[in-house]
Design an enzyme around this catalytic site. Structure first.
Site, short mmCIF file in Angstrom:
data_model
loop_
_atom_site.label_atom_id
_atom_site.label_comp_id
_atom_site.label_asym_id
_atom_site.label_seq_id
_atom_site.Cartn_x
_atom_site.Cartn_y
_atom_site.Cartn_z
N GLY A 101 2.01 -54.41 -45.95
CA GLY A 101 2.51 -55.74 -46.27
C GLY A 101 3.36 -55.84 -47.53
N GLU A 159 -8.55 -52.27 -69.96
CA GLU A 159 -7.23 -51.65 -70.14
C GLU A 159 -6.66 -51.91 -71.53
OE1 GLU A 159 -6.23 -49.48 -68.07
OE2 GLU A 159 -7.70 -49.98 -66.52
N GLY A 206 3.34 -47.15 -49.55
CA GLY A 206 2.75 -48.29 -50.24
C GLY A 206 1.76 -49.00 -49.36
N PRO A 207 0.97 -49.88 -49.95
CA PRO A 207 -0.04 -50.60 -49.17
C PRO A 207 0.60 -51.46 -48.08
CG PRO A 207 -0.26 -51.04 -51.54
CD PRO A 207 1.01 -50.29 -51.34
N ASP A 257 -12.56 -42.29 -66.58
CA ASP A 257 -12.34 -42.02 -68.01
C ASP A 257 -13.41 -41.09 -68.54
OD1 ASP A 257 -10.36 -43.93 -67.86
OD2 ASP A 257 -11.65 -45.54 -68.58
P1 ADP Z 1 4.99 -53.20 -44.58
O1 ADP Z 1 5.93 -52.55 -43.64
O2 ADP Z 1 5.06 -52.68 -45.97
O3 ADP Z 1 3.57 -53.23 -44.09
P2 ADP Z 1 6.51 -55.50 -43.92
O4 ADP Z 1 7.85 -55.08 -44.34
O5 ADP Z 1 6.20 -55.39 -42.46
O6 ADP Z 1 5.41 -54.73 -44.74
O7 ADP Z 1 6.26 -57.00 -44.41
C1 ADP Z 1 5.86 -58.02 -43.53
C2 ADP Z 1 6.52 -59.32 -43.91
O8 ADP Z 1 6.05 -59.77 -45.18
C3 ADP Z 1 8.01 -59.23 -44.05
O9 ADP Z 1 8.64 -59.40 -42.84
C4 ADP Z 1 8.32 -60.33 -45.04
O10 ADP Z 1 8.35 -61.58 -44.41
C5 ADP Z 1 7.11 -60.31 -45.94
N1 ADP Z 1 7.34 -59.44 -47.09
C6 ADP Z 1 6.67 -58.30 -47.38
N2 ADP Z 1 7.11 -57.76 -48.52
C7 ADP Z 1 8.10 -58.54 -48.97
C8 ADP Z 1 8.96 -58.50 -50.11
N3 ADP Z 1 8.88 -57.51 -51.00
N4 ADP Z 1 9.87 -59.49 -50.26
C9 ADP Z 1 9.96 -60.48 -49.37
N5 ADP Z 1 9.19 -60.58 -48.27
C10 ADP Z 1 8.25 -59.64 -48.06
ZN ZN Z 2 -10.15 -46.71 -68.08
#
Ligand code: ADP
Ligand code: ZN
Ligand code: MG
Length: 597
Positions: A182, A403, A179-180, A479
């Site tokens: 964050g 969409e 996944g992206p 499309d």
């Molecule tokens: P990734 O590993 O996907 O890049 P992280 O798990 O390192 O993202 O996320 C960084 C921080 O952002 C986490 O420590 C948390 O504080 C917050 N965060 C990210 N996604 C979530 C989520 N789904 N629910 C709650 N907090 C999140």
């Molecule tokens: Zn389309």
């Protein structure tokens, strides 16, 4: 598509909007005024305009028209700059946090030893919770329910392996979180460890890759040796792409050799422990497309779990998690914030709350107010827009109508597959939104009217843009590509153009072998006719799509507005709206025309 930015407005426009009471709040800075509109006015988003005149005069005007004037913190520029930098490297932030967490203990470390160590029971580690867990549970991760559900199964296996073994079930050896940046991949992995109460070895793949050849490989070996001793346990390899890049690419330089050796060692280790050893490997990556295919093969990271950007309700859930950690004033409306943060991932939302708390503290307030959050939002958003993660208001509108256009047309087409979900949460590269169709049954044969229905559905997005905006965007290219391919196949392979008859014009045998179709030898006249027929099919489909959307314009508007507010439309709400769609009379004619193109 294009890079999104905060919408720029002329100062005169800004003044007009202020006078018309449309502006909700504004931050007057030396060289720009950032402002947002009231929710009722169009789409409440952020605008920026160059100030004309003295700040004091502008503020006086704003107050006169009841605009909420936000006082920028004195070092706004610097903070915003630094924020942008931090934000633009979401992955880096994760790595940094990891580095801090893993800064050397008293324990001496050999170069060839992995730096990974368990947070697990029996390991007394400084600063770690006494119960030996990571301290993170599933309750701390929000808005990614599907991923959580799948991972619960893994936890269940670790808690109660006997149950699975008895029945002969094998769990995937490797789970890959994709996944992206964050979205909470690292957080999810920690939550698993916290929930399962088993040792959790965490390592970032980038630390395997050192200057010395062979070091990475021996670190991998060391990691697995440790893990096997502590089974059942979890080995988490973050940022897997650092070693998992496809082999063979690039020149034969040292760095690549080292990476390849490391990767090969990892593959060997994964093959070397058996399914019931109780070691579960979890990987995470933002870039699944560059991973070596060997990693994704059966018996390795054979289950991929998508951790996607949250939709509005997901964002609300995440905001709730993070709002628990700070003192929030009574005026804070998290639902409203969730609505306005389309495109934010979990890390952005965590950041937003934290920034707002910093602002409140700096201003000696004891609780975070809505104004703090709005000000923080401007900063976070500015950083995100630089990286085009946020769509401008115009882009969001375009995507929403596009969409909904697909969905309405699909709902009226013969043999239409049911539209189950429409989303304008951007995902992956290129896809700004999507419409998901669930076929009621597997289809192997497509009837002609169904084919025409599919064509019209494909063109429904573009047609909606035309109907609503009177102009089109580049967003329909995929499309159009699909529609053209389908029409071409209808004419050249399925024999659906009456004037040409059931003659195959492409050699599909060679298509299977060489993956590219080649036309059979034919006269120039026939080639021209094929092109004409393809064009006609497409044009008719486009006309139908447009006719449908003109007739259903009110519905199109209503659905797009709901979609803009909610980010997604699905379930009963979506079905009820689609039921209102009316078919234009000539749809019947079109279908009844049969083979005559
Ligand atoms: P990734 O590993 O996907 O890049 P992280 O798990 O390192 O993202 O996320 C960084 C921080 O952002 C986490 O420590 C948390 O504080 C917050 N965060 C990210 N996604 C979530 C989520 N789904 N629910 C709650 N907090 C999140
Ligand atoms: Zn389309
Ligand atoms: Mg991460």
């Amino acid at each position: 598509m294009k890079t999104a930015t905060i919408a720029h407005a002329a100062y005169s426009t800004f003044v007009e909007q202020v006078k018309a009471q449309k502006v909700q709040r504004a931050t007057v800075r030396p060289h720009r005024i950032d402002y947002s509109l009231k929710p009722a006015v169009g789409f409440k988003r952020f605008y920026t305009t160059p100030p004309a005149g003295k700040a004091e005069d502008i503020k006086a005007m704003l107050r006169q028209h009841q605009v909420d004037v936000v006082i920028p913190a004195d070092n706004t520029g610097a903070v915003a700059g630094a924020m942008g930098l931090l934000l633009s490297t979401g992955a880096l932030v994760g790595t940094l946090a990891w580095l801090f967490k893993n800064s050397p203990d008293n324990e001496a470390m050999g170069l060839n030893k992995t730096k990974a160590r368990p947070y697990g029971p029996g390991q007394s580690q400084r600063g770690r919770k006494a119960n030996g867990k990571t301290g993170v549970t599933f309750a701390d991760v929000a808005g990614v329910d599907e991923a959580k559900q799948e991972l619960k199964e893994v936890v269940d296996f670790l808690k109660d392996g006997a149950k699975y073994r008895q029945i002969g079930a094998k769990l995937p050896k490797g789970v890959l979180l994709v996944g992206p940046p964050g979205t909470g991949k690292t957080l999810l992995a920690k939550a698993i460890a916290g929930e399962a109460n088993v040792p959790f070895f965490s390592v970032s793949a980038s630390e395997f890759v050192e200057v010395y050849v062979g070091v990475g490989a021996s670190r991998v070996r060391d990691l697995f040796a440790k893990a096997k001793k502590q089974a059942p346990c979890i080995v988490f390899i973050d940022e897997l792409d650092a070693i998992g890049k496809s082999r063979g690419g690039g020149g034969p330089n040292n760095g690549n050799d080292e990476r390849e050796q490391t990767l090969n060692q990892l593959l060997t280790e994964m093959d070397g422990f058996d399914d019931n050893s109780g070691v579960i490997l979890i990987g995470a990556t933002n870039r699944p497309e560059i991973l070596d295919p060997a990693l994704k093969r059966a018996g390795r990271f054979d289950r991929q779990i998508i951790v996607d950007r949250p939709d509005r309700s997901g964002r609300l859930a995440i905001l709730r998690v993070h709002a628990r950690q700070v003192t929030i004033a009574a005026d804070v409306d998290l639902t409203e914030i969730a609505t306005q943060t389309a495109g934010f991932v979990g890390a952005d939302l965590a950041n937003l709350i934290n920034e707002a708390a910093l602002l409140a503290a700096r201003n000696n307030r004891s609780a975070v107010t809505m104004a703090d959050i709005y000000e923080a939002m401007e900063r976070v958003m500015a950083g995100l827009q630089l990286r085009s993660r946020i769509l401008s208001p115009i882009e969001r509108q375009t995507v929403a109508y596009h969409e909904v256009g697909h969905a309405i047309v699909a709902s009226l087409m013969p043999g239409a597959t049911q539209v189950s979900k429409i989303s304008i949460v951007p995902r992956g590269k290129g896809a700004l939104g999507y419409t998901m169709q669930t076929p009621a049954e597997d289809r192997y044969l497509m009837l002609e009217d169904e084919l025409r229905g599919q064509l019209a559905t494909l063109l429904g997005g573009r047609a909606a843009e035309e109907v609503v905006f009177g102009k089109v965007s580049s967003g329909a290219s995929d499309d159009i590509q699909k529609a053209t391919d389908l029409a071409e196949r209808a004419v050249t392979q399925y024999g659906m153009a009456a004037d040409l008859g059931p003659i195959a014009f492409v050699d599909t045998q060679s298509e299977f072998l060489h993956r590219s179709s080649s036309r059979r030898p034919m006269s120039g006249e026939v080639a021209v006719e094929i092109d004409r027929q393809v064009k006609q099919l497409i044009h008719q489909a486009h006309d139908i799509a447009k006719a449908i959307l003109v007739l259903n314009q009110a519905l199109l508007q209503a659905m797009a507005q709901t979609l803009l507010a909610e980010d997604v439309l699905e379930g009963k709400q979506l079905q009820e709206m689609l039921l209102k769609a009316q078919a234009p009379v000539n749809t019947q004619i079109w279908v009844a025309k049969g083979n005559k193109v």
